[in-house]
Design an enzyme around this catalytic site. Structure first.
Site, PDB file in Angstrom:
ATOM      1  N   GLU A   1       0.801  -1.234   0.000  1.00  0.00           N
ATOM      2  CA  GLU A   1       0.000   0.000   0.000  1.00  0.00           C
ATOM      3  C   GLU A   1       0.831   1.279   0.000  1.00  0.00           C
ATOM      4  OE1 GLU A   1      -3.159  -0.156   2.897  1.00  0.00           O
ATOM      5  OE2 GLU A   1      -4.151  -1.772   1.817  1.00  0.00           O
TER       6      GLU A   1
ATOM      7  N   GLU B   1      -5.333  -8.632  -0.052  1.00  0.00           N
ATOM      8  CA  GLU B   1      -6.121  -8.366   1.164  1.00  0.00           C
ATOM      9  C   GLU B   1      -7.566  -8.109   0.759  1.00  0.00           C
ATOM     10  OE1 GLU B   1      -4.747  -5.319   3.945  1.00  0.00           O
ATOM     11  OE2 GLU B   1      -2.675  -5.918   3.557  1.00  0.00           O
TER      12      GLU B   1
HETATM   13  C1  BG6 Z   1      -4.775  -2.422   4.831  1.00  0.00           C
HETATM   14  C2  BG6 Z   1      -3.414  -2.719   5.418  1.00  0.00           C
HETATM   15  O1  BG6 Z   1      -4.856  -1.048   4.569  1.00  0.00           O
HETATM   16  O2  BG6 Z   1      -5.895  -2.635   5.595  1.00  0.00           O
HETATM   17  C3  BG6 Z   1      -3.425  -3.615   6.649  1.00  0.00           C
HETATM   18  O3  BG6 Z   1      -2.548  -3.247   4.458  1.00  0.00           O
HETATM   19  C4  BG6 Z   1      -4.612  -3.220   7.514  1.00  0.00           C
HETATM   20  O4  BG6 Z   1      -2.200  -3.486   7.296  1.00  0.00           O
HETATM   21  C5  BG6 Z   1      -5.873  -3.486   6.727  1.00  0.00           C
HETATM   22  O5  BG6 Z   1      -4.640  -3.873   8.747  1.00  0.00           O
HETATM   23  C6  BG6 Z   1      -7.137  -3.221   7.508  1.00  0.00           C
HETATM   24  O6  BG6 Z   1      -7.130  -1.900   7.966  1.00  0.00           O
HETATM   25  P1  BG6 Z   1      -7.261  -1.515   9.493  1.00  0.00           P
HETATM   26  O7  BG6 Z   1      -7.007  -0.064   9.521  1.00  0.00           O
HETATM   27  O8  BG6 Z   1      -8.638  -1.888   9.886  1.00  0.00           O
HETATM   28  O9  BG6 Z   1      -6.237  -2.320  10.224  1.00  0.00           O
END
Ligand code: BG6
Length: 471
Positions: free
Chosen positions: A165, A370
């Protein structure tokens, strides 16, 4: 397009799940690991620090065994730069090298392909002190670090991801200090995009070096892609959405794949007097380093309208909330979408849109690195977590991947966030994403025991049927 017959998921489709080092490993000061910037700052009020996390460092065998039980074909995890190089450069930490070697071996022993991210939001503190990506030497720091990883793990790791990211690091830079700024910084926008440029050059060099040192391995970027819709069919709203897409999404992939800047963003930076300065050899490096696939994180889409200057611009509260940029676009809510308990819009169809768009632009195979839904969860008295909302969320997204495959897009794999519960980037342990519940709270470490959630058993069936049985 409605399909009368769906195309099956490819036989070698990489069903997986993801984590990142600082969010799940813990053991922050163990076995020679150097601190990362986050270790030295106070956590967000009301949330835990990252010192213990899910204690994957001590539970990795048990966790990988659970992943194998789920049937995972791949495990996407990140390597902590400061565990390998406590000072970010120089002396290598043998214990750090050994840890990831054991993790990789354990994956392979369990029939799981390691998918390794080199850098996931955890710049070594020693390098932050030297200016982070603001230091022109940072390109070489990253390449040297990548070279250590390739030389030590390239015999076993076939799939690599460079920077998680990068686009989030850039667009949250000012508000959340995701980059290090020099004391005197007269042109903040130029500084942000200069640092962005260094990361892009570092990435391109890491692509090239991977192909040189690890023949047969495949490597790709891992941006967070949120396709942007225009709020209406008003032509100006479409221009706004094109601007937002260029700034948030395509800038990163255009450079990664084609080695050249997106023209809309280049023109905008030029107008703002914020163009990045190319060091000698940068243009050649960008042109020479090519990815083999595109990894991308997908949580939702965004929506925007024209910014005509008549109303204030929305401010992003996190990485998945639409924001505004003066004269370019104004982010707004999408009335057709519901939101998660933590306020993120949910758009499975948007995933199909995003896949189709990425494929149309770049024609490379894709892996979703993800995707998932965060929720506050409680263990029942008999050790269960009934996360039917997660099953519904993932099911809806997998259906859309299936449709995108039927549309002709080349999909390599799917790695939901996250394999096990871990610490959210800014909302602590109470925002859980995992297939496996980790028994701790923000301020009570309990016994850190692992409990498969309902989604664990559901995903196991999905994988066993290669995506046919979505329950
Ligand atoms: C992504 C990241 O933006 O979202 C992760 O790569 C992150 O590291 C995931 O944990 C979920 O976002 P958050 O802010 O709920 O942890």
């Amino acid at each position: 397009m409605k399909h009368s017959v769906l195309t099956a998921f490819p036989q070698d489709f990489l069903w997986g799940a993801s984590t990142s080092a600082f969010q799940c490993e813990g053991a922050a000061a163990e076995d020679g690991r150097g601190p990362i910037g986050r270790d030295l700052h106070k956590p967000v009020p009301g949330t835990t620090d990252f010192s213990v996390a899910s204690d994957f460092y001590h539970h990795y065998k048990e966790d990988i065994a659970l992943m194998a039980q789920m049937g995972l074909k791949t495990f996407r995890f990140s390597i902590s730069w400061s565990r390998i190089l406590p000072d970010g450069t120089g002396e290598v930490n043998p214990k750090g090298l050994e840890f990831y070697s054991k993790v990789i071996d354990e994956c392979i022993k369990q029939g799981i392909e390691p998918l390794v991210t080199m850098f996931h939001f955890d710049m070594p503190a020693a390098l932050e002190r030297r200016g982070g990506w603001g230091n022109p030497e940072s390109v070489q720091w990253f390449v040297d670090y990548a070279s250590i990883l390739y030389k030590n793990y390239g015999d076993r790791v076939k799939y690599w991801l460079t920077i998680n990211e990068q686009n989030v690091l850039i667009f949250l830079a000012e508000k959340y200090h995701t980059l290090v700024f020099p004391k005197e910084c007269p042109n903040v926008l130029q500084e942000i995009y200069q640092q962005n440029h260094r990361m892009l050059v570092a990435q391109a060099k890491a692509f090239a070096l991977c192909h040189q040192l690890c023949p047969g391995a495949k490597i790709g970027p891992a941006p967070n892609i949120s396709f942007v819709y225009p709020a209406s069919c008003k032509p100006e709203d479409t221009i706004a959405a094109e601007n937002y897409n260029a700034m948030r999404n395509w800038l990163y992939l255009d450079v990664a794949v084609h080695g050249r800047y997106n023209e809309i963003i280049w023109a905008w930076l030029k107008e703002k007097d914020a163009l990045p300065v190319f060091a000698p050899g940068d243009a050649e490096a960008l042109a020479a380093g090519k990815p083999d696939f595109i990894g991308f994180n997908y949580y939702n889409t965004l929506t925007c309208e024209e910014d005509d200057g008549s109303r204030p611009l929305s401010q992003a509260t996190d990485q998945q909330t639409a924001r505004g940029e003066s004269g370019m676009f104004r982010g707004c809510a999408n009335p057709h979408l519901k939101t998660s308990p933590f306020g993120w819009e949910i758009d499975p169809v948007g995933l199909r849109v995003t896949i189709r768009e990425i494929y149309a632009r770049y024609h490379l195979p894709m892996i979703i690195t993800e995707n998932g839904v965060g929720a506050a969860e409680e263990l029942t008295a008999d050790g269960k977590v009934h996360d039917d909302y997660r099953i519904a969320y993932l099911k809806a997204h997998i259906e859309q991947i299936g449709l995108a495959i039927a549309d002709g897009c080349e999909m390599m794999g799917y790695c939901p966030w996250s394999a096990i519960d871990l610490i959210s980037t800014h909302q602590g342990f109470k925002k859980r994403y995992g297939f496996v519940y980790v028994n701790r709270d923000d301020f009570d470490l309990k016994d850190l025991a692992r409990y498969p959630k309902d989604s664990f058993y559901w995903y196991k069936k999905v994988i066993a049927s290669n995506g046919e049985d979505l329950g």
